[in-house]
Motif scaffolding. Structure first.
Motif, PDB file in Angstrom:
ATOM      1  N   GLY A  48      31.784  56.036  31.411  1.00  0.00           N
ATOM      2  CA  GLY A  48      31.041  54.863  31.874  1.00  0.00           C
ATOM      3  C   GLY A  48      31.448  53.586  31.166  1.00  0.00           C
ATOM      4  N   VAL A  49      32.682  53.562  30.654  1.00  0.00           N
ATOM      5  CA  VAL A  49      33.188  52.358  29.987  1.00  0.00           C
ATOM      6  C   VAL A  49      33.404  51.257  31.027  1.00  0.00           C
ATOM      7  CG1 VAL A  49      35.171  51.402  28.729  1.00  0.00           C
ATOM      8  CG2 VAL A  49      34.243  53.639  28.096  1.00  0.00           C
ATOM      9  N   ALA A  50      33.127  50.020  30.640  1.00  0.00           N
ATOM     10  CA  ALA A  50      33.320  48.873  31.535  1.00  0.00           C
ATOM     11  C   ALA A  50      34.431  47.975  31.011  1.00  0.00           C
ATOM     12  CB  ALA A  50      32.031  48.074  31.664  1.00  0.00           C
ATOM     13  N   LEU A  51      35.240  47.488  31.927  1.00  0.00           N
ATOM     14  CA  LEU A  51      36.263  46.485  31.618  1.00  0.00           C
ATOM     15  C   LEU A  51      35.800  45.176  32.243  1.00  0.00           C
ATOM     16  CD1 LEU A  51      39.023  45.605  30.562  1.00  0.00           C
ATOM     17  CD2 LEU A  51      40.030  46.444  32.698  1.00  0.00           C
ATOM     18  N   ILE A  52      35.568  44.173  31.397  1.00  0.00           N
ATOM     19  CA  ILE A  52      35.019  42.901  31.858  1.00  0.00           C
ATOM     20  C   ILE A  52      36.115  41.836  31.768  1.00  0.00           C
ATOM     21  CG2 ILE A  52      33.211  41.170  31.544  1.00  0.00           C
ATOM     22  CD1 ILE A  52      31.623  43.298  29.995  1.00  0.00           C
ATOM     23  N   GLY A  53      36.464  41.242  32.892  1.00  0.00           N
ATOM     24  CA  GLY A  53      37.479  40.188  32.904  1.00  0.00           C
ATOM     25  C   GLY A  53      36.875  38.844  32.539  1.00  0.00           C
ATOM     26  N   ILE A  54      37.579  38.086  31.721  1.00  0.00           N
ATOM     27  CA  ILE A  54      37.122  36.767  31.276  1.00  0.00           C
ATOM     28  C   ILE A  54      38.051  35.697  31.831  1.00  0.00           C
ATOM     29  CG2 ILE A  54      36.570  35.300  29.299  1.00  0.00           C
ATOM     30  CD1 ILE A  54      34.797  37.808  29.577  1.00  0.00           C
ATOM     31  N   ASN A  55      37.527  34.861  32.710  1.00  0.00           N
ATOM     32  CA  ASN A  55      38.274  33.740  33.270  1.00  0.00           C
ATOM     33  C   ASN A  55      37.710  32.452  32.680  1.00  0.00           C
ATOM     34  OD1 ASN A  55      39.536  31.769  34.780  1.00  0.00           O
ATOM     35  ND2 ASN A  55      38.339  32.156  36.630  1.00  0.00           N
ATOM     36  N   SER A  56      38.422  31.896  31.728  1.00  0.00           N
ATOM     37  CA  SER A  56      37.943  30.675  31.079  1.00  0.00           C
ATOM     38  C   SER A  56      38.399  29.418  31.810  1.00  0.00           C
ATOM     39  CB  SER A  56      38.443  30.617  29.635  1.00  0.00           C
ATOM     40  OG  SER A  56      39.865  30.566  29.589  1.00  0.00           O
ATOM     41  N   VAL A  57      39.356  29.556  32.739  1.00  0.00           N
ATOM     42  CA  VAL A  57      39.977  28.382  33.354  1.00  0.00           C
ATOM     43  C   VAL A  57      39.028  27.662  34.302  1.00  0.00           C
ATOM     44  CG1 VAL A  57      41.862  27.589  34.845  1.00  0.00           C
ATOM     45  CG2 VAL A  57      42.290  29.335  33.117  1.00  0.00           C
ATOM     46  N   THR A  58      38.314  28.413  35.139  1.00  0.00           N
ATOM     47  CA  THR A  58      37.457  27.789  36.144  1.00  0.00           C
ATOM     48  C   THR A  58      35.992  28.194  35.976  1.00  0.00           C
ATOM     49  OG1 THR A  58      37.931  29.571  37.724  1.00  0.00           O
ATOM     50  CG2 THR A  58      39.322  27.605  37.832  1.00  0.00           C
ATOM     51  N   ALA A  59      35.593  28.529  34.758  1.00  0.00           N
ATOM     52  CA  ALA A  59      34.185  28.844  34.510  1.00  0.00           C
ATOM     53  C   ALA A  59      33.319  27.639  34.870  1.00  0.00           C
ATOM     54  CB  ALA A  59      33.979  29.224  33.046  1.00  0.00           C
ATOM     55  N   SER A  60      32.114  27.906  35.365  1.00  0.00           N
ATOM     56  CA  SER A  60      31.221  26.832  35.774  1.00  0.00           C
ATOM     57  C   SER A  60      30.803  25.974  34.580  1.00  0.00           C
ATOM     58  CB  SER A  60      29.968  27.414  36.438  1.00  0.00           C
ATOM     59  OG  SER A  60      29.181  28.093  35.466  1.00  0.00           O
ATOM     60  N   LYS A  61      30.346  24.776  34.882  1.00  0.00           N
ATOM     61  CA  LYS A  61      29.893  23.887  33.813  1.00  0.00           C
ATOM     62  C   LYS A  61      28.721  24.509  33.053  1.00  0.00           C
ATOM     63  CE  LYS A  61      30.382  19.484  34.107  1.00  0.00           C
ATOM     64  NZ  LYS A  61      30.315  18.027  34.401  1.00  0.00           N
ATOM     65  N   VAL A  62      27.861  25.237  33.757  1.00  0.00           N
ATOM     66  CA  VAL A  62      26.736  25.908  33.095  1.00  0.00           C
ATOM     67  C   VAL A  62      27.245  26.905  32.064  1.00  0.00           C
ATOM     68  CG1 VAL A  62      24.809  27.506  33.450  1.00  0.00           C
ATOM     69  CG2 VAL A  62      25.136  25.588  35.017  1.00  0.00           C
ATOM     70  N   ARG A  63      28.229  27.709  32.451  1.00  0.00           N
ATOM     71  CA  ARG A  63      28.804  28.689  31.516  1.00  0.00           C
ATOM     72  C   ARG A  63      29.501  27.997  30.339  1.00  0.00           C
ATOM     73  NH1 ARG A  63      29.761  34.023  33.622  1.00  0.00           N
ATOM     74  NH2 ARG A  63      27.786  34.624  34.590  1.00  0.00           N
ATOM     75  N   ARG A  64      30.197  26.911  30.640  1.00  0.00           N
ATOM     76  CA  ARG A  64      30.892  26.182  29.575  1.00  0.00           C
ATOM     77  C   ARG A  64      29.904  25.625  28.554  1.00  0.00           C
ATOM     78  NH1 ARG A  64      36.273  24.520  31.108  1.00  0.00           N
ATOM     79  NH2 ARG A  64      36.785  25.549  33.065  1.00  0.00           N
ATOM     80  N   LEU A  65      28.868  24.997  29.053  1.00  0.00           N
ATOM     81  CA  LEU A  65      27.871  24.421  28.143  1.00  0.00           C
ATOM     82  C   LEU A  65      27.191  25.507  27.316  1.00  0.00           C
ATOM     83  CD1 LEU A  65      26.327  21.736  30.524  1.00  0.00           C
ATOM     84  CD2 LEU A  65      27.792  21.319  28.532  1.00  0.00           C
ATOM     85  N   GLU A  66      26.926  26.659  27.935  1.00  0.00           N
ATOM     86  CA  GLU A  66      26.335  27.777  27.199  1.00  0.00           C
ATOM     87  C   GLU A  66      27.263  28.241  26.080  1.00  0.00           C
ATOM     88  OE1 GLU A  66      24.655  32.330  27.924  1.00  0.00           O
ATOM     89  OE2 GLU A  66      25.877  31.344  29.474  1.00  0.00           O
ATOM     90  N   ALA A  67      28.558  28.357  26.401  1.00  0.00           N
ATOM     91  CA  ALA A  67      29.515  28.819  25.396  1.00  0.00           C
ATOM     92  C   ALA A  67      29.611  27.847  24.233  1.00  0.00           C
ATOM     93  CB  ALA A  67      30.886  29.021  26.042  1.00  0.00           C
ATOM     94  N   TRP A  68      29.664  26.547  24.535  1.00  0.00           N
ATOM     95  CA  TRP A  68      29.770  25.564  23.451  1.00  0.00           C
ATOM     96  C   TRP A  68      28.476  25.489  22.637  1.00  0.00           C
ATOM     97  CZ3 TRP A  68      34.001  23.806  21.409  1.00  0.00           C
ATOM     98  CH2 TRP A  68      35.183  23.814  22.160  1.00  0.00           C
ATOM     99  N   ASP A  69      27.331  25.685  23.290  1.00  0.00           N
ATOM    100  CA  ASP A  69      26.070  25.722  22.553  1.00  0.00           C
ATOM    101  C   ASP A  69      26.042  26.904  21.584  1.00  0.00           C
ATOM    102  OD1 ASP A  69      23.214  24.843  22.166  1.00  0.00           O
ATOM    103  OD2 ASP A  69      22.839  26.856  22.959  1.00  0.00           O
ATOM    104  N   ARG A  70      26.530  28.057  22.045  1.00  0.00           N
ATOM    105  CA  ARG A  70      26.585  29.230  21.173  1.00  0.00           C
ATOM    106  C   ARG A  70      27.581  29.033  20.033  1.00  0.00           C
ATOM    107  NH1 ARG A  70      25.168  34.341  22.768  1.00  0.00           N
ATOM    108  NH2 ARG A  70      25.975  34.865  20.684  1.00  0.00           N
ATOM    109  N   LEU A  71      28.707  28.405  20.314  1.00  0.00           N
ATOM    110  CA  LEU A  71      29.681  28.132  19.256  1.00  0.00           C
ATOM    111  C   LEU A  71      29.073  27.243  18.175  1.00  0.00           C
ATOM    112  CD1 LEU A  71      32.789  27.669  21.533  1.00  0.00           C
ATOM    113  CD2 LEU A  71      32.683  29.281  19.618  1.00  0.00           C
TER     114      LEU A  71
END
Length: 329
Positions: free
Chosen positions: A264-287
């Protein structure tokens, strides 16, 4: 009358491509509703591929490479930004299909920009850069999957690189036991300073392995791909997950369905190029919350504009540790 500014330009030639520092005309910038005076950029693995021509990253010529920047808005027709605003851009084809960051000026779409996080300087934001922002998107994806540090250790491949270095720092800060995989074991003290508990030789993962191995890791952040990612998947615990965000070893994935259907292992793809602004702001807030500024400083080297080309070659040679900030000037 057009203004001119310094830029690094890639042109296509009969034998490949030519890269040189030139005087570039403002009138030759591409369409966009925000013009930015670029103050800082960085050298990512993808920038190395673009400048050396070792992979077809650049899709139009001539091209100004550089996939991310920090800068100050000079002119804006976007209601969200005004002259004087400090901004950040990661991805969106910058340096690939749209003239990029290695220039004193850029013209882009306002939708691609986010405000520079108040807790970071422009240099710090580029020390994080696309690599660090991608590492945080990976951690958030693992958390969304439901993984917690109590479930076991996390492995980080390509640990001495930009994504790997910041992945180690933020995983450790959020409570994970981190195993770092690197081809440069002499960097073990550096990786442990960032927060790694143990360091292993990448040779343990980089050659063909079994469809299933011993269950060692609850989670993983992989920037390498190919056999390395296949072996990490084979050694991931039941109901664990691996976030895949790079291809330093290769774009192939020589694995089987065994980890997925038997554990039941999951492979999760990460696309940083066209991530939504909401996702970007969340990532920078966490950083802002989960990246220790002292560790960021320890993994950062600063260079001038004239050093971009040799640094691009060095990053592909695997001789660059951590992150490289470019002072555009």
């Amino acid at each position: 009358m057009s203004e001119f500014f310094k830029a690094l330009r890639i042109d296509k030639t009969e034998t490949g491509q030519a890269v040189e520092i030139v005087s570039f005309a403002d009138d030759d910038l591409m369409d966009g509703n925000v013009t930015v005076r670029v103050t800082h950029s960085t050298v990512n693995y993808k920038d190395g591929l673009a400048i050396t021509g070792k992979s077809p990253v650049v899709r139009r010529f001539p091209m100004i490479p550089g996939i991310d920047f920090a800068g100050v808005v000079e002119a804006s027709a976007d209601p969200d930004f005004k002259p004087g605003d400090r901004v950040v851009l990661n991805g969106w084809g910058l340096g690939e299909t749209h003239l990029g960051a290695y220039a004193q000026r850029a013209r882009v779409k306002g939708d691609w920009l986010i405000p520079l996080p108040a807790c970071f300087s422009p240099a710090q934001v580029m020390a994080i850069g696309t690599a660090g922002y991608t590492a945080m998107l990976s951690l958030i994806a693992l958390e969304r999957f439901g993984l917690e540090p109590a479930q076991g250790p996390a492995i980080v491949t390509g640990a001495s690189g930009g994504v790997g270095s910041i992945a180690i720092a933020i995983l450790a800060k959020t409570g994970w036991t981190v195993i770092a995989s690197t081809g440069r074991l002499d960097e073990s003290p550096y990786l442990k300073e960032l927060g790694a508990t143990d360091v292993i030789d990448r040779a343990q993962l980089s050659t063909p392995g079994r469809p299933l191995g011993k269950e060692l890791y609850a989670a993983g952040i992989d920037s390498v791909g190919s056999h390395t990612l296949a072996n990490v998947l084979a050694q991931t615990k039941g109901l664990g997950a691996v976030a895949a965000c790079g291809l330093a070893q290769g774009m192939d994935l020589p694995t089987s369905v065994a980890p997925f259907i038997l554990r039941g292992v999951a492979l999760i793809g990460i696309n940083s190029v066209t991530a939504s602004k909401v996702r970007r702001l969340e990532a920078w807030d966490r950083l802002a919350r989960d990246l220790d500024p002292a560790k960021l400083e320890a993994l950062t080297t600063t260079i001038g504009f004239d050093e971009i080309i040799p640094t691009a070659h060095a990053i592909l040679d695997g001789t660059i540790r951590g992150r490289v900030v470019v002072e555009i000037g």
